[in-house]
Motif scaffolding. Structure first.
Motif, PDB file in Angstrom:
ATOM      1  N   THR A 142       0.705  -1.460   0.225  1.00 22.10           N
ATOM      2  CA  THR A 142       0.403  -0.567   0.265  1.00 22.10           C
ATOM      3  C   THR A 142       0.914   1.218  -0.453  1.00 22.10           C
ATOM      4  OG1 THR A 142      -0.586  -0.182   2.021  1.00 22.10           O
ATOM      5  CG2 THR A 142      -1.463  -1.150   1.500  1.00 22.10           C
ATOM      6  N   LEU A 143       1.336   1.208   0.742  1.00 25.56           N
ATOM      7  CA  LEU A 143       2.454   2.980   1.079  1.00 25.56           C
ATOM      8  C   LEU A 143       3.402   2.998  -0.053  1.00 25.56           C
ATOM      9  CD1 LEU A 143       3.477   5.191   2.538  1.00 25.56           C
ATOM     10  CD2 LEU A 143       4.162   3.585   4.477  1.00 25.56           C
ATOM     11  N   TRP A 144       4.644   1.211  -0.441  1.00 27.97           N
ATOM     12  CA  TRP A 144       5.913   1.104  -0.944  1.00 27.97           C
ATOM     13  C   TRP A 144       5.428   1.642  -2.276  1.00 27.97           C
ATOM     14  CZ3 TRP A 144       7.968   1.046   3.631  1.00 27.97           C
ATOM     15  CH2 TRP A 144       8.748   0.980   3.783  1.00 27.97           C
ATOM     16  N   PRO A 145       4.156   0.945  -2.941  1.00 30.16           N
ATOM     17  CA  PRO A 145       3.898   1.883  -4.511  1.00 30.16           C
ATOM     18  C   PRO A 145       4.112   2.920  -4.371  1.00 30.16           C
ATOM     19  CG  PRO A 145       2.303  -0.658  -3.339  1.00 30.16           C
ATOM     20  CD  PRO A 145       3.161   0.152  -2.597  1.00 30.16           C
ATOM     21  N   GLU A 146       2.969   3.739  -3.475  1.00 32.32           N
ATOM     22  CA  GLU A 146       3.498   5.238  -3.436  1.00 32.32           C
ATOM     23  C   GLU A 146       4.155   5.816  -3.377  1.00 32.32           C
ATOM     24  OE1 GLU A 146       0.083   7.256  -1.580  1.00 32.32           O
ATOM     25  OE2 GLU A 146      -0.692   5.959  -2.118  1.00 32.32           O
ATOM     26  N   LEU A 147       5.190   5.387  -2.492  1.00 30.62           N
ATOM     27  CA  LEU A 147       6.868   5.852  -2.690  1.00 30.62           C
ATOM     28  C   LEU A 147       7.381   5.916  -3.598  1.00 30.62           C
ATOM     29  CD1 LEU A 147       7.445   5.811   1.327  1.00 30.62           C
ATOM     30  CD2 LEU A 147       6.122   7.324  -0.023  1.00 30.62           C
ATOM     31  N   LEU A 148       7.398   4.684  -4.403  1.00 34.77           N
ATOM     32  CA  LEU A 148       8.159   3.787  -5.800  1.00 34.77           C
ATOM     33  C   LEU A 148       8.072   4.824  -6.588  1.00 34.77           C
ATOM     34  CD1 LEU A 148       7.976  -0.011  -4.807  1.00 34.77           C
ATOM     35  CD2 LEU A 148      10.437   1.527  -4.923  1.00 34.77           C
ATOM     36  N   LYS A 149       7.160   5.924  -6.487  1.00 35.18           N
ATOM     37  CA  LYS A 149       6.253   6.516  -7.547  1.00 35.18           C
ATOM     38  C   LYS A 149       6.827   7.864  -7.613  1.00 35.18           C
ATOM     39  CE  LYS A 149       2.442   4.791  -9.147  1.00 35.18           C
ATOM     40  NZ  LYS A 149       0.664   4.832  -8.573  1.00 35.18           N
ATOM     41  N   SER A 150       7.637   8.364  -6.799  1.00 33.92           N
ATOM     42  CA  SER A 150       8.476   9.861  -6.283  1.00 33.92           C
ATOM     43  C   SER A 150       9.074  10.067  -7.347  1.00 33.92           C
ATOM     44  CB  SER A 150       9.912   9.702  -5.072  1.00 33.92           C
ATOM     45  OG  SER A 150       8.505   9.093  -3.355  1.00 33.92           O
ATOM     46  N   SER A 151       9.271  11.513  -7.351  1.00 33.77           N
ATOM     47  CA  SER A 151      10.298  12.227  -8.549  1.00 33.77           C
ATOM     48  C   SER A 151      11.451  12.506  -7.884  1.00 33.77           C
ATOM     49  CB  SER A 151       9.719  13.473  -8.917  1.00 33.77           C
ATOM     50  OG  SER A 151       9.408  14.284  -7.461  1.00 33.77           O
ATOM     51  N   ALA A 319      -0.880   8.487  10.963  1.00 41.79           N
ATOM     52  CA  ALA A 319       0.003   7.208  11.178  1.00 41.79           C
ATOM     53  C   ALA A 319       0.088   6.488   9.634  1.00 41.79           C
ATOM     54  CB  ALA A 319      -0.080   6.067  12.246  1.00 41.79           C
ATOM     55  N   SER A 320       0.992   5.890   8.786  1.00 45.83           N
ATOM     56  CA  SER A 320       0.286   5.171   7.729  1.00 45.83           C
ATOM     57  C   SER A 320       0.196   3.664   8.110  1.00 45.83           C
ATOM     58  CB  SER A 320       2.202   5.056   6.968  1.00 45.83           C
ATOM     59  OG  SER A 320       2.398   5.111   7.824  1.00 45.83           O
ATOM     60  N   ARG A 345      -5.711   6.285   7.023  1.00 41.66           N
ATOM     61  CA  ARG A 345      -3.940   5.300   6.971  1.00 41.66           C
ATOM     62  C   ARG A 345      -3.357   6.936   5.689  1.00 41.66           C
ATOM     63  NH1 ARG A 345      -1.418   1.757   5.518  1.00 41.66           N
ATOM     64  NH2 ARG A 345      -3.086   0.920   3.707  1.00 41.66           N
ATOM     65  N   ASN A 346      -2.319   7.377   5.998  1.00 40.00           N
ATOM     66  CA  ASN A 346      -2.044   8.314   5.765  1.00 40.00           C
ATOM     67  C   ASN A 346      -0.535   8.502   5.199  1.00 40.00           C
ATOM     68  OD1 ASN A 346      -1.720   9.599   8.602  1.00 40.00           O
ATOM     69  ND2 ASN A 346      -1.921  11.297   7.519  1.00 40.00           N
ATOM     70  N   TYR A 347       0.536   9.535   5.364  1.00 45.83           N
ATOM     71  CA  TYR A 347       1.506  10.109   4.969  1.00 45.83           C
ATOM     72  C   TYR A 347       1.081  11.709   4.848  1.00 45.83           C
ATOM     73  CZ  TYR A 347       2.493   9.428  -0.130  1.00 45.83           C
ATOM     74  OH  TYR A 347       1.915   9.253  -1.044  1.00 45.83           O
ATOM     75  N   PHE A 348       1.941  12.773   4.918  1.00 45.12           N
ATOM     76  CA  PHE A 348       2.195  14.461   4.045  1.00 45.12           C
ATOM     77  C   PHE A 348       2.687  14.750   3.215  1.00 45.12           C
ATOM     78  CE2 PHE A 348      -1.541  14.982   7.118  1.00 45.12           C
ATOM     79  CZ  PHE A 348      -1.945  16.077   7.258  1.00 45.12           C
ATOM     80  N   ILE A 364      -3.637   6.737   2.516  1.00 44.33           N
ATOM     81  CA  ILE A 364      -2.772   5.456   1.568  1.00 44.33           C
ATOM     82  C   ILE A 364      -3.956   4.960   0.368  1.00 44.33           C
ATOM     83  CG2 ILE A 364      -1.837   3.907   1.603  1.00 44.33           C
ATOM     84  CD1 ILE A 364      -0.015   5.154   3.947  1.00 44.33           C
ATOM     85  N   GLY A 365      -3.771   4.668  -0.380  1.00 41.15           N
ATOM     86  CA  GLY A 365      -4.824   4.211  -1.429  1.00 41.15           C
ATOM     87  C   GLY A 365      -5.844   4.832  -2.195  1.00 41.15           C
ATOM     88  N   LYS A 366      -6.142   6.484  -1.797  1.00 38.25           N
ATOM     89  CA  LYS A 366      -6.866   6.575  -2.667  1.00 38.25           C
ATOM     90  C   LYS A 366      -6.144   7.849  -3.583  1.00 38.25           C
ATOM     91  CE  LYS A 366      -9.683   5.626   2.023  1.00 38.25           C
ATOM     92  NZ  LYS A 366     -10.560   5.189   1.167  1.00 38.25           N
ATOM     93  N   ASP A 367      -6.654   8.351  -4.069  1.00 39.66           N
ATOM     94  CA  ASP A 367      -6.799   9.568  -5.009  1.00 39.66           C
ATOM     95  C   ASP A 367      -6.360  11.117  -4.537  1.00 39.66           C
ATOM     96  OD1 ASP A 367      -7.259  10.003  -7.789  1.00 39.66           O
ATOM     97  OD2 ASP A 367      -7.882  12.164  -7.153  1.00 39.66           O
TER      98      ASP A 367
END
Length: 502
Positions: A142-151, A319-320, A345-348, A364-367
């Protein structure tokens, strides 16, 4: 006899001082990236180096010397245009001094050039808090796929409680961080400690893997100071407290930070709940606006502390793992783990532009546009069965703004009409109310799930508006805007339709 003992003690102190070990070396430009100070490579002048207490500046040959302090770390305070050779978890490249030295030691510090970005994104990730490999799998799905898209202008900052007391997971968690494209920094949390050790050794395993529990670095025109304010009070007990060594580190560090830079503090326990926060606030005298980013609470919050010529604006980033990886699982088998104030579940994501910044909550996991919950009472019949919502009138907008605070203004308009100000209310978030009621009715947890123990606690990020009568029938669109003077802006939109009355 007393005189003899005193003289003996004095001699012992002198002898120990005479044989106290030092750490010295060269900070150099690692041209070939092998981490070794090779012939022809250049020492770097004017780089700050610390042992977690003292800070020195390298000479024209890049040389430094510091006293060895057992249990501390040797580390550079990186300029904006340099990084360390080696791990992409940058602080894990620091040299942890875990054992007492009998003789002097040489530690050369390899730096590489990087682009100094005055505009960059910070992913502020609170409390991954994995206690086993199943929870680690939840995070990687859940979290890692979003961070893997970091610029290439992103930085990751993990805000402590990386694990949930299971320090054996550290190495694999570190390996997963290595896969992230953006440079990563970490903070120590209360569940990241060797709780069976004496206070000053409770960071031992953490520092062996992640380099140091306190340090500083520069990114663009922002100066970050990372501290460990988890002060052990026995095997499990702790409080938020800054040690004298950490205060001394900050005191020296700030001497080298120009007043036209933005200072960002980061620690695990919120600054607002740290017992001796005023000692640190006094060191920030005259700094103007300071940002703090913290975790620990498992709900989003923002706090403000005033000092002499300084205002600390604190983002409690949530908290993520949400509410500790519990609750009913979604269609992918991930616990929803809704947080107490109503934030998923989130991050900023903090977007820095020179010394200004903007805050955005990422569920996390949402648009990415999902920055709030917009609930309309009187449509879902479940509302009438919820003890926390049943007395709220029909046709009331309940707006949970992820990251809103007392300084935030929230307004809405319906069908492109006039903007209407919403009123901040201390109420239970609608989604929390639903889950809580189903807990109380023994509907949750269902088989193979763990109950999310949500309590009847008012959300600090909720606003309401009783809609004018003309909007209480038929189909409509509501738009919401939230903003304040501290870098926060959020928007939301949804349609709704009331059933015709007979």
């Amino acid at each position: 006899m007393k005189k003899y003992c005193f003289v003996l003690s004095l001699l012992l102190v002198v002898v120990l001082h005479a044989y106290a070990a030092n750490v010295s070396g060269v900070v150099f430009l690692d041209s070939n990236g092998n981490g070794i100070f090779d012939r022809g490579e250049k020492g770097l002048r004017g780089v700050l180096v610390s042992n977690g207490d003292t800070i020195v500046v390298t000479d024209r040959h890049g040389r430094y010397q510091l006293p060895f302090i057992t249990g501390s770390s040797v580390m550079p305070i990186l300029p904006s245009d340099y990084t360390l050779s080696g791990s992409k978890v940058v602080n894990s490249n620091f040299y942890y001094m875990g054992e007492r030295l009998a003789e002097d030691k040489t530690i050369d510090i390899p730096l590489q050039r990087k682009k100094a970005n005055n505009r960059f994104l910070l992913n502020a990730v609170g409390d991954v808090q994995v206690g086993n490999y199943q929870e680690l799998d939840y995070a990687t799905r859940t979290l890692w796929p979003e961070l893997l898209k970091s610029s290439d202008t992103s930085v990751n900052l993990f805000l402590g409680d990386l694990v949930n007391n299971n320090l054996a997971i550290y190495q694999d968690l570190h390996a997963l961080m290595e896969h992230l494209p953006a440079p990563t920094w970490t903070v120590l949390g209360n569940h990241d400690r060797n709780v069976d050790s004496v206070r000053w050794r409770q960071h031992r395993t953490y520092s062996e893997v992640f380099g140091s529990d306190m340090y500083a670095f520069n990114e663009g025109k922002v100066h970050f100071i990372i501290l460990n304010n988890v002060y052990g009070k026995g095997p499990r007990a702790y409080e938020g407290f800054f040690s004298e060594q950490q205060l001394n580190f900050v005191r020296q560090d700030l001497k080298y930070v120009p007043h036209d830079r933005l200072v960002v503090l980061s620690m695990h326990i919120p600054f607002a709940f740290t017992k001796n926060r005023h000692d640190l606030l006094n060191l920030l005298k005259g700094r103007g606006h300071v940002l703090a980013i913290t975790g620990h609470l498992h709900q989003v919050g923002r706090f403000f502390q005033q000092g002499d010529g300084v205002t600390v604006h604190e983002l409690g980033a949530g908290a993520s793992c949400g509410f500790w990886w519990v609750g009913e699982k979604d269609g992918d088998g991930i616990p929803t783990a809704l947080q107490q104030g109503g934030t998923p579940r989130n991050y900023f994501v903090v977007e820095f532009n020179n010394t200004s910044y903007q805050l955005r909550c990422k569920a996390i996991g949402k648009d990415a546009d999902r920055q709030m919950t917009i609930h309309v009472t009187g449509i879902d019949s479940l509302d009438t069965h919820l003890r926390d919502l049943k007395d709220i009138p029909s046709a009331t907008l309940m707006l949970t703004v992820y990251g809103g605070c007392d300084s935030t203004q929230v307004r809405c308009r319906i069908d492109k009409g006039e903007w209407m100000l919403c009123e901040k209310k201390n109420l239970v978030d609608p989604n929390v109310a639903r889950a809580r009621e189903q807990n109380l009715q023994k509907i949750f947890p269902t088989p193979f799930n763990r109950m999310n123990p949500l309590r009847k606690r008012e959300s600090h990020q909720l606003w309401t508006l009783r809609m004018p009568e003309r909007y209480q029938r038929g189909a409509h669109v509501v738009e919401v805007e939230a903003h304040d003077a501290y870098g926060f802006h959020a928007t939301g939109v949804r349609s709704f339709c009331f059933q015709p009355t007979e």
